[in-house]
Scaffold this motif. Structure first.
Motif, PDB file in Angstrom:
ATOM      1  N   GLU A   1     -11.912  25.388 -15.496  1.00  0.00           N
ATOM      2  CA  GLU A   1     -10.844  26.384 -15.523  1.00  0.00           C
ATOM      3  C   GLU A   1     -10.849  27.237 -14.250  1.00  0.00           C
ATOM      4  OE1 GLU A   1      -8.376  26.651 -17.734  1.00  0.00           O
ATOM      5  OE2 GLU A   1      -9.134  24.984 -18.962  1.00  0.00           O
ATOM      6  N   MET A   2     -12.017  27.421 -13.644  1.00  0.00           N
ATOM      7  CA  MET A   2     -12.092  28.129 -12.363  1.00  0.00           C
ATOM      8  C   MET A   2     -11.477  27.284 -11.245  1.00  0.00           C
ATOM      9  SD  MET A   2     -15.988  29.642 -12.620  1.00  0.00           S
ATOM     10  CE  MET A   2     -15.977  30.385 -10.965  1.00  0.00           C
ATOM     11  N   TRP A   3     -11.649  25.987 -11.336  1.00  0.00           N
ATOM     12  CA  TRP A   3     -11.178  25.076 -10.285  1.00  0.00           C
ATOM     13  C   TRP A   3      -9.685  24.778 -10.417  1.00  0.00           C
ATOM     14  CZ3 TRP A   3     -12.024  19.107 -10.387  1.00  0.00           C
ATOM     15  CH2 TRP A   3     -11.627  18.550  -9.160  1.00  0.00           C
ATOM     16  N   GLN A   4      -9.251  24.444 -11.645  1.00  0.00           N
ATOM     17  CA  GLN A   4      -7.890  23.947 -11.821  1.00  0.00           C
ATOM     18  C   GLN A   4      -7.121  24.633 -12.957  1.00  0.00           C
ATOM     19  OE1 GLN A   4      -6.259  21.461 -10.098  1.00  0.00           O
ATOM     20  NE2 GLN A   4      -7.950  21.199  -8.675  1.00  0.00           N
ATOM     21  N   GLY A   5      -7.708  25.631 -13.599  1.00  0.00           N
ATOM     22  CA  GLY A   5      -7.086  26.136 -14.812  1.00  0.00           C
ATOM     23  C   GLY A   5      -6.838  27.626 -14.858  1.00  0.00           C
ATOM     24  N   SER A   6      -7.000  28.196 -16.035  1.00  0.00           N
ATOM     25  CA  SER A   6      -6.610  29.579 -16.293  1.00  0.00           C
ATOM     26  C   SER A   6      -7.541  30.613 -15.685  1.00  0.00           C
ATOM     27  CB  SER A   6      -6.519  29.808 -17.808  1.00  0.00           C
ATOM     28  OG  SER A   6      -5.485  29.024 -18.364  1.00  0.00           O
ATOM     29  N   LEU A   7      -8.706  30.208 -15.196  1.00  0.00           N
ATOM     30  CA  LEU A   7      -9.623  31.131 -14.518  1.00  0.00           C
ATOM     31  C   LEU A   7      -9.543  31.005 -12.996  1.00  0.00           C
ATOM     32  CD1 LEU A   7     -12.791  30.893 -16.819  1.00  0.00           C
ATOM     33  CD2 LEU A   7     -11.305  32.888 -16.520  1.00  0.00           C
ATOM     34  N   GLN A   8      -8.604  30.217 -12.531  1.00  0.00           N
ATOM     35  CA  GLN A   8      -8.440  30.050 -11.084  1.00  0.00           C
ATOM     36  C   GLN A   8      -7.998  31.381 -10.478  1.00  0.00           C
ATOM     37  OE1 GLN A   8      -5.453  27.156  -9.950  1.00  0.00           O
ATOM     38  NE2 GLN A   8      -6.658  26.505  -8.190  1.00  0.00           N
ATOM     39  N   GLY A   9      -8.771  31.898  -9.539  1.00  0.00           N
ATOM     40  CA  GLY A   9      -8.441  33.155  -8.891  1.00  0.00           C
ATOM     41  C   GLY A   9      -8.795  34.388  -9.695  1.00  0.00           C
ATOM     42  N   VAL A  10      -9.431  34.208 -10.865  1.00  0.00           N
ATOM     43  CA  VAL A  10      -9.832  35.342 -11.702  1.00  0.00           C
ATOM     44  C   VAL A  10     -11.243  35.784 -11.316  1.00  0.00           C
ATOM     45  CG1 VAL A  10     -10.370  36.085 -14.058  1.00  0.00           C
ATOM     46  CG2 VAL A  10      -8.373  34.628 -13.631  1.00  0.00           C
ATOM     47  N   ASN A  11     -11.413  37.060 -11.018  1.00  0.00           N
ATOM     48  CA  ASN A  11     -12.732  37.562 -10.629  1.00  0.00           C
ATOM     49  C   ASN A  11     -13.661  37.727 -11.828  1.00  0.00           C
ATOM     50  OD1 ASN A  11     -12.485  37.730  -7.824  1.00  0.00           O
ATOM     51  ND2 ASN A  11     -11.422  39.688  -7.939  1.00  0.00           N
ATOM     52  N   ASN A  12     -13.123  38.254 -12.925  1.00  0.00           N
ATOM     53  CA  ASN A  12     -13.947  38.532 -14.100  1.00  0.00           C
ATOM     54  C   ASN A  12     -13.261  38.004 -15.349  1.00  0.00           C
ATOM     55  OD1 ASN A  12     -15.947  40.256 -12.654  1.00  0.00           O
ATOM     56  ND2 ASN A  12     -14.169  41.589 -12.387  1.00  0.00           N
ATOM     57  N   GLY A  13     -13.862  37.017 -15.987  1.00  0.00           N
ATOM     58  CA  GLY A  13     -13.261  36.422 -17.178  1.00  0.00           C
ATOM     59  C   GLY A  13     -14.295  35.674 -17.991  1.00  0.00           C
ATOM     60  N   VAL A  14     -13.898  35.265 -19.179  1.00  0.00           N
ATOM     61  CA  VAL A  14     -14.780  34.531 -20.086  1.00  0.00           C
ATOM     62  C   VAL A  14     -14.040  33.321 -20.629  1.00  0.00           C
ATOM     63  CG1 VAL A  14     -15.965  34.594 -22.331  1.00  0.00           C
ATOM     64  CG2 VAL A  14     -16.150  36.541 -20.772  1.00  0.00           C
ATOM     65  N   MET A  15     -14.748  32.205 -20.693  1.00  0.00           N
ATOM     66  CA  MET A  15     -14.238  30.994 -21.337  1.00  0.00           C
ATOM     67  C   MET A  15     -14.888  30.883 -22.706  1.00  0.00           C
ATOM     68  SD  MET A  15     -12.461  28.126 -20.675  1.00  0.00           S
ATOM     69  CE  MET A  15     -12.190  26.608 -21.596  1.00  0.00           C
ATOM     70  N   LEU A  16     -14.094  30.725 -23.751  1.00  0.00           N
ATOM     71  CA  LEU A  16     -14.606  30.486 -25.097  1.00  0.00           C
ATOM     72  C   LEU A  16     -14.137  29.114 -25.547  1.00  0.00           C
ATOM     73  CD1 LEU A  16     -13.981  33.914 -26.886  1.00  0.00           C
ATOM     74  CD2 LEU A  16     -16.165  33.009 -26.065  1.00  0.00           C
ATOM     75  N   VAL A  17     -15.071  28.208 -25.781  1.00  0.00           N
ATOM     76  CA  VAL A  17     -14.743  26.851 -26.205  1.00  0.00           C
ATOM     77  C   VAL A  17     -14.980  26.760 -27.708  1.00  0.00           C
ATOM     78  CG1 VAL A  17     -15.143  24.402 -25.861  1.00  0.00           C
ATOM     79  CG2 VAL A  17     -15.466  25.983 -23.955  1.00  0.00           C
ATOM     80  N   LEU A  18     -13.891  26.617 -28.459  1.00  0.00           N
ATOM     81  CA  LEU A  18     -13.975  26.592 -29.914  1.00  0.00           C
ATOM     82  C   LEU A  18     -14.043  25.148 -30.386  1.00  0.00           C
ATOM     83  CD1 LEU A  18     -11.274  29.327 -30.688  1.00  0.00           C
ATOM     84  CD2 LEU A  18     -13.733  29.612 -30.270  1.00  0.00           C
ATOM     85  N   GLY A  19     -15.189  24.784 -30.917  1.00  0.00           N
ATOM     86  CA  GLY A  19     -15.387  23.416 -31.393  1.00  0.00           C
ATOM     87  C   GLY A  19     -16.277  23.428 -32.622  1.00  0.00           C
ATOM     88  N   THR A  20     -17.315  22.591 -32.615  1.00  0.00           N
ATOM     89  CA  THR A  20     -18.275  22.584 -33.720  1.00  0.00           C
ATOM     90  C   THR A  20     -18.918  23.950 -33.851  1.00  0.00           C
ATOM     91  OG1 THR A  20     -18.704  20.240 -33.322  1.00  0.00           O
ATOM     92  CG2 THR A  20     -20.305  21.432 -34.657  1.00  0.00           C
ATOM     93  N   ALA A  21     -19.230  24.564 -32.715  1.00  0.00           N
ATOM     94  CA  ALA A  21     -19.704  25.943 -32.659  1.00  0.00           C
ATOM     95  C   ALA A  21     -18.832  26.658 -31.631  1.00  0.00           C
ATOM     96  CB  ALA A  21     -21.186  25.984 -32.301  1.00  0.00           C
ATOM     97  N   VAL A  22     -19.387  27.654 -30.941  1.00  0.00           N
ATOM     98  CA  VAL A  22     -18.629  28.362 -29.901  1.00  0.00           C
ATOM     99  C   VAL A  22     -19.416  28.288 -28.597  1.00  0.00           C
ATOM    100  CG1 VAL A  22     -17.493  30.494 -29.215  1.00  0.00           C
ATOM    101  CG2 VAL A  22     -17.777  29.971 -31.640  1.00  0.00           C
TER     102      VAL A  22
END
Length: 305
Positions: free
Chosen positions: A111-132
């Motif tokens: 997401e930092m390279w090609q997605g929603s965190l591109q150009g974001v200085n401070n952010g969090v990715m939460l991957v919702l699957g079997t756990a978090v």
């Protein structure tokens, strides 16, 4: 133009893809993950690499578990315990550079390279699957922590250490889907699209269970925000393709904050965004370091092919 071979090791499926240095997926494959023995698993890996060896410039691997920064050796391994202690640099028969990353952190890098965190200085990715799964980005750097376990939010407790009281259980997207599917006696308890049709159709139990799930994720976001003070939280995993999930978590956070005026007035609400790469993020993240100015010492060239 460079092309890389990306692997995403899952407990059920082994996904792999050819991705170029422009962030374009050229071909994607999926097969059942071999679970018989470690050697059988590694043999299959080497077969796949041999098939593509003349086309690729490097290999990226997204894995469950912790990855040692020095030798890229895996600890634990999640649903694939035989990965514990594996070093792909020692096990794969190739001279190509190899990068190995924890699955949630791989998704964050993607997401930092090609997605929603591109150009974001401070952010969090939460991957919702079997756990978090989680990846924390501060000052545009992915944070690993002293033990390479920063962001292991599945272990956050609600007061008890029982599995069902930890965040990984409370905010499990898989558990949400299966619970609703079981309640309505669906033939396939992992049929996410059918479950979301029940939610969108305002079926009472489905809506109730979904709102509980959204509130639990919103509570996690609020608690993380009090410590991290980031701009946004990106929701990933296959479930993030459903816009109702992003909207539901966002509304749950608004409702949660409305319960306490002091909290609402003191803390600025962060943005809740959808992943742009969804459940393909691990594949992109596995090879992203090749294009993100990684130090050469972090890439291992070993073996013969």
């Amino acid at each position: 133009m460079k092309t890389y071979l990306a692997f995403d090791i899952g407990g059920t499926k082994l996904k792999y893809a050819l991705i170029n240095n422009q962030g374009q997926m050229l071909k994607k494959y999926s097969e059942d993950t071999i679970k018989t023995t470690q050697q059988d698993f590694l043999n299959r890996f080497n077969e796949i690499i041999t098939k593509f060896k003349t086309q690729i410039s490097g290999i990226g691997i997204s894995v469950p578990g912790k990855v040692n920064a020095t030798d890229q050796k895996i600890s634990f391994g999640g649903s694939l315990p035989f990965l514990d202690g594996v070093s792909f640099s020692d096990s794969l028969v190739t001279k190509l550079p190899i990068f190995v990353e924890n699955d949630a952190k791989a998704a964050t890098l993607a997401e930092m390279w090609q997605g929603s965190l591109q150009g974001v200085n401070n952010g969090v990715m939460l991957v919702l699957g079997t756990a978090v799964g989680s990846g924390i980005v501060l000052n545009h750097q992915l944070i690993y922590g002293s033990n390479r376990q920063a962001g292991e939010v599945s272990f956050i407790s609600y007061g008890q250490f029982d599995k069902t009281d930890l965040m990984g259980g409370k905010s499990s997207a898989v558990a949400l889907i299966q619970d609703i599917a079981n309640h309505y006696q669906l033939e396939d308890i992992d049929n996410g699209p059918e479950v979301f049709e029940l939610i969108k159709s305002n079926k009472t139990y489905a809506v109730k269970r979904f709102r509980e799930f959204c509130r639990d994720v919103a509570l996690l976001i609020h608690n993380m925000q009090t410590i991290l003070d980031v701009d946004c939280y990106v929701i990933g995993g296959g479930i993030s393709r459903q816009q109702i999930v992003i909207d539901g978590i966002n509304q749950a956070l608004i409702d949660l904050r409305a319960e306490n005026d002091f909290v609402k007035q003191t803390f600025k609400k962060p943005q809740i965004l959808s992943s742009k790469l969804y459940n393909e993020a691990n594949l992109f993240g596995a090879v992203s370091r090749f294009e993100m100015n990684v130090e050469p010492s972090n890439l291992k060239s070993v073996g013969n092919m």
